[in-house]
Write an enzyme that holds these catalytic residues in place. Structure first.
Site, PDB file in Angstrom:
ATOM      1  N   ASP A  10     -76.082 -23.389  61.099  1.00  0.00           N
ATOM      2  CA  ASP A  10     -77.216 -24.308  61.226  1.00  0.00           C
ATOM      3  C   ASP A  10     -77.199 -25.141  62.492  1.00  0.00           C
ATOM      4  O   ASP A  10     -78.179 -25.806  62.807  1.00  0.00           O
ATOM      5  CB  ASP A  10     -77.229 -25.276  60.022  1.00  0.00           C
ATOM      6  CG  ASP A  10     -77.652 -24.568  58.759  1.00  0.00           C
ATOM      7  OD1 ASP A  10     -78.451 -23.631  58.865  1.00  0.00           O
ATOM      8  OD2 ASP A  10     -77.172 -24.944  57.683  1.00  0.00           O
ATOM      9  N   HIS A  22     -67.454 -25.829  57.292  1.00  0.00           N
ATOM     10  CA  HIS A  22     -67.880 -24.768  56.373  1.00  0.00           C
ATOM     11  C   HIS A  22     -66.786 -24.545  55.347  1.00  0.00           C
ATOM     12  O   HIS A  22     -65.609 -24.627  55.676  1.00  0.00           O
ATOM     13  CB  HIS A  22     -68.139 -23.471  57.150  1.00  0.00           C
ATOM     14  CG  HIS A  22     -68.973 -22.506  56.382  1.00  0.00           C
ATOM     15  ND1 HIS A  22     -68.458 -21.691  55.418  1.00  0.00           N
ATOM     16  CD2 HIS A  22     -70.309 -22.273  56.419  1.00  0.00           C
ATOM     17  CE1 HIS A  22     -69.434 -20.979  54.898  1.00  0.00           C
ATOM     18  NE2 HIS A  22     -70.567 -21.311  55.474  1.00  0.00           N
TER      19      HIS A  22
END
Ligand code: ACO
Length: 429
Positions: A363, A306
């Site tokens: 996710d 991320h």
């Protein structure tokens, strides 16, 4: 001592104002840089650039903190509903009982789409990706509600917000029905926001859908966790499009397109496809981890890494816990959950992932829950869009209401040919 920042560029020294946020984040204001020095800053991917100040969401990627309007995501996940969280994000505070009832009623009243719009679905091929359908339909809403261009009118903004939140849910469910060739199921006013969505997805005219409170709870949780994430790719897109004073429907449609990409919201679909692929290959998790590290392979561990979380993603931790509970509750034994957990375990001990601070993101586990709810893989990114909607709306509204907002227009450093003259066809080599 107060912060001080100066830039020395050739013989010009420029003192930069330091903007301090409510959580003590610091930003150097370079607004005068070009005028004073002739130079601009360059920051590929905006890793060091704050595009705006914002009072909506606080995120500390090093400490794994995420708060909407100051409230920790963990508290909202446990105690709130998606509708209440949407109100919080968009209107800046938790609603009173009456405010929440009024807001919910508004979303219920606006849940149907214009009958003419239903015909649009017929024009799409059965194989259309639901994100293509969603973005087109959201942009098309502006043709049914042309008053939405009156972006300075408070009442118009409020009704447009309600229409979007209510109708995107219906459009998403209709897109799914279209893809499987089933008749559309209209919204039912007695159902809550999430229950109504599940009913439109899974009921058929011949049979009622048995509503499951745990499924409704799980959906509320996932949507809350996706509801905002400050200046991510799709939200920045919404803000950039909105900075041209573009109406809310059109700005959100652009956000849907940005979310679709596999490096952003499209990753949830990619994660599930990756887990399926690993499962079907019968190869060990270690082999796949080795592939993810190999610079000659274009395989990446989807759902890992991320831009801002460099320790853990608090949303992933909540979802992982919840995936276990939900699968148990529905009596599902999904080998993909075991593969996901094993991938995480191996990766978190591996120097490659440790050095690069790569952790599971939101996710990584969400698809396992969506699948348990019966939602097909190609609808995962649509589910993300449904969840992110209040965040996009809140950011569009914050910007439209800001007295200091300007059209977004980045600069560039040109690297193409210098002055070069037109050559007639006959003289070209
Ligand atoms: N698998 C393997 N290696 C990875 C991964 C991954 N998932 N993610 C990053 N890396 C490596 C890169 O190869 C790079 O290595 P290098 O320094 O040796 O060249 C290093 O880690 C840094 O990666 P960048 O791509 O530069 O990091 P960036 O911050 O630009 O990208 C992103 C972040 C897009 C999330 C990236 O980690 C990624 O592609 N992850 C997989 C896709 C994904 O899950 N996206 C969803 C993000 S969350 C969201 O949008 C909701």
């Amino acid at each position: 001592m107060a912060d001080r920042a100066t830039i020395q560029f050739n013989d010009v020294t420029l003192e930069l104002p330091v903007i301090v946020g409510s959580e003590q984040e610091r930003g150097l204001d370079i607004a005068a840089l070009r005028a004073k020095t002739g130079a601009v800053t360059i920051d590929q991917g905006f890793g060091n650039t704050a595009s705006t100040t914002s009072a909506i969401t606080f995120l500390d990627g090093e400490k794994g903190i995420l708060r909407y309007r100051g409230i920790p995501i963990e508290e909202l996940a446990e105690k709130s509903t998606f509708v209440e969280t949407s109100y919080l994000l968009i209107y800046g505070k938790l609603p009173s009982k009456t405010e929440l009832a009024d807001f919910s009623r508004l979303l219920t009243r606006h849940s149907m789409i214009h009958e003419d719009m239903k015909r649009f679905f017929e024009g799409f091929p059965g194989t259309a990706h639901p994100m293509a359908v969603l973005s087109s339909m959201v942009a098309a809403l502006s043709s049914f509600y042309p008053e939405a261009i009156d972006i300075k009118n408070r009442e118009v903004i409020d009704i447009t917000i309600a229409r979007l939140l209510a109708k995107v849910r219906t459009i998403a469910a209709f897109a799914f029905k279209k893809s499987i060739g089933q008749p559309f199921i209209y919204p039912r006013n007695e159902l809550s926001y999430c229950a109504n969505f599940l009913n439109m997805m899974f009921a058929v005219p011949a049979e009622q859908y048995p509503m499951d409170d745990d499924a409704v709870k799980a959906l509320n949780l996932l949507l809350i966790l996706h509801a905002d994430h400050e200046q991510n790719c799709s939200t920045s897109t919404v803000r950039l499009v909105g900075s041209a004073q573009t109406n809310l429907f059109a700005s959100i449609s652009a956000g849907v397109c940005a979310l679709w990409g596999p490096l952003h919201g499209g990753a949830n679909q990619e994660v599930m496809e990756m887990l399926d692929q690993i499962h079907e290959s019968g190869e060990s998790v270690d082999k796949w981890i080795a592939r993810a590290k190999d610079k000659n392979s274009n395989f990446r561990l989807m759902g890992f890494g991320h831009r801002v979380y460099k320790n853990f993603d608090p949303r992933a931790q909540i979802i992982k816990r919840s995936a276990d509970t939900i699968l148990k509750r529905f009596g599902i034994n999904d080998p993909k959950l075991d593969i996901a957990k094993r991938l995480e375990e191996v990766a978190l001990k591996d120097q490659y992932f440790i050095e690069r601070k790569l952790y599971p993101n939101v996710d990584f586990y969400s698809g396992i829950i969506y699948r348990a709810l019966g939602i097909p893989t190609n609808m995962f990114t649509v589910m993300f869009a449904l969840g992110r909607l209040p965040g996009w709306i809140a950011h569009w509204k914050e910007q439209i209401e800001s007295p200091t907002a300007r059209i977004g227009r980045p600069r560039q450093i040109y690297t193409g040919p210098t002055l070069n003259h037109y050559v007639g066809m006959e003289q070209r080599a």
